[in-house]
Design an enzyme around this catalytic site. Structure first.
Site, PDB file in Angstrom:
ATOM      1  N   ASP A 142      -7.092  -1.506  -4.383  1.00 38.16           N
ATOM      2  CA  ASP A 142      -8.162  -1.161  -3.440  1.00 38.16           C
ATOM      3  C   ASP A 142      -9.105  -0.137  -4.050  1.00 38.16           C
ATOM      4  O   ASP A 142     -10.328  -0.230  -3.909  1.00 38.16           O
ATOM      5  CB  ASP A 142      -7.568  -0.590  -2.144  1.00 38.16           C
ATOM      6  CG  ASP A 142      -6.683  -1.583  -1.404  1.00 38.16           C
ATOM      7  OD1 ASP A 142      -6.930  -2.801  -1.526  1.00 38.16           O
ATOM      8  OD2 ASP A 142      -5.749  -1.139  -0.719  1.00 38.16           O
ATOM      9  N   ASP A 200       0.857  -1.189   0.000  1.00 43.70           N
ATOM     10  CA  ASP A 200       0.000   0.000   0.000  1.00 43.70           C
ATOM     11  C   ASP A 200       0.887   1.231   0.000  1.00 43.70           C
ATOM     12  O   ASP A 200       1.986   1.212   0.560  1.00 43.70           O
ATOM     13  CB  ASP A 200      -0.912   0.012   1.235  1.00 43.70           C
ATOM     14  CG  ASP A 200      -1.996  -1.054   1.184  1.00 43.70           C
ATOM     15  OD1 ASP A 200      -2.387  -1.446   0.070  1.00 43.70           O
ATOM     16  OD2 ASP A 200      -2.454  -1.489   2.259  1.00 43.70           O
TER      17      ASP A 200
END
Length: 196
Positions: free
Chosen positions: A169, A155
């Protein structure tokens, strides 16, 4: 004229040659099949673009940003900061990485099954986003440390006062929002509209 209608077939005369009980002809079925294939192609194209964007950005982040200080994009309101997330969204459930891997694989199977009866462009886009995002994070779960089915997702998009996330995401969330909107509007994946 009556003879022509008998040969061609009309909705009023479903017994006419070349029609089924709903009045659809073989030509209509062929056209619908072609449209369905085009929608599946859209789904796959969206999925591939979402997947490749996620994969490339994660490769850049791992190569250039990992173990480095965050990069300010909009002051401290938006930063690029590399982290490894073994859990789900918001870092929840880090002990259940294998379960999240199985869920992601299940989502992919469901999308592939839905694709067979897909006749709606908006649904093709939504499912393509979901598929691309699920494949992106599943790739991390399978091939990144600490091991197969237990890999931590990369991330890097870090808004202030919010969880750090990635493009996979984002694709999943956008696809999910689009599906909710389509469901509220009564549009089904097969292109039919229902009103409840």
């Amino acid at each position: 004229m009556a003879e022509a209608e008998r040969i061609i077939g009309t909705p009023e005369n479903p017994e006419a040659e070349g029609t089924d009980e709903g009045g659809s002809t073989a030509a209509d079925a062929a056209v619908n099949a072609g449209r369905g294939k085009r929608k599946v192609l859209v789904l796959l194209s969206v999925a591939v673009v979402a997947y490749l964007l996620d994969l490339v950005t994660k490769m850049i982040v791992v190569a250039k940003l990992e173990h480095q200080p965050p990069i300010d994009i909009i002051g401290d309101w938006l930063q690029f900061r590399a982290i490894r997330n073994a859990g789900a969204a918001f870092g929840f459930g880090e002990a259940f990485t294998v379960i999240f891997t199985i869920i992601a694989a299940g989502v992919i199977v469901v999308i592939v099954r839905l694709a067979r009866k897909l006749h709606s462009l908006p649904w093709a886009i939504a499912l393509g986003l979901l598929l691309g995002g699920a494949l992106g994070n599943l790739t991390d779960r399978l091939f990144r440390a600490p091991g197969v089915f237990e890999g931590a997702v990369v991330d890097f998009i870090a808004p202030k006062h919010f969880a750090v996330f990635n493009l996979a995401d984002s694709a999943i969330v956008c696809g999910g929002i689009l599906i909710v909107i389509l469901s509220f509007k009564g549009l089904d994946p097969d292109g039919t509209v229902h009103k409840d």
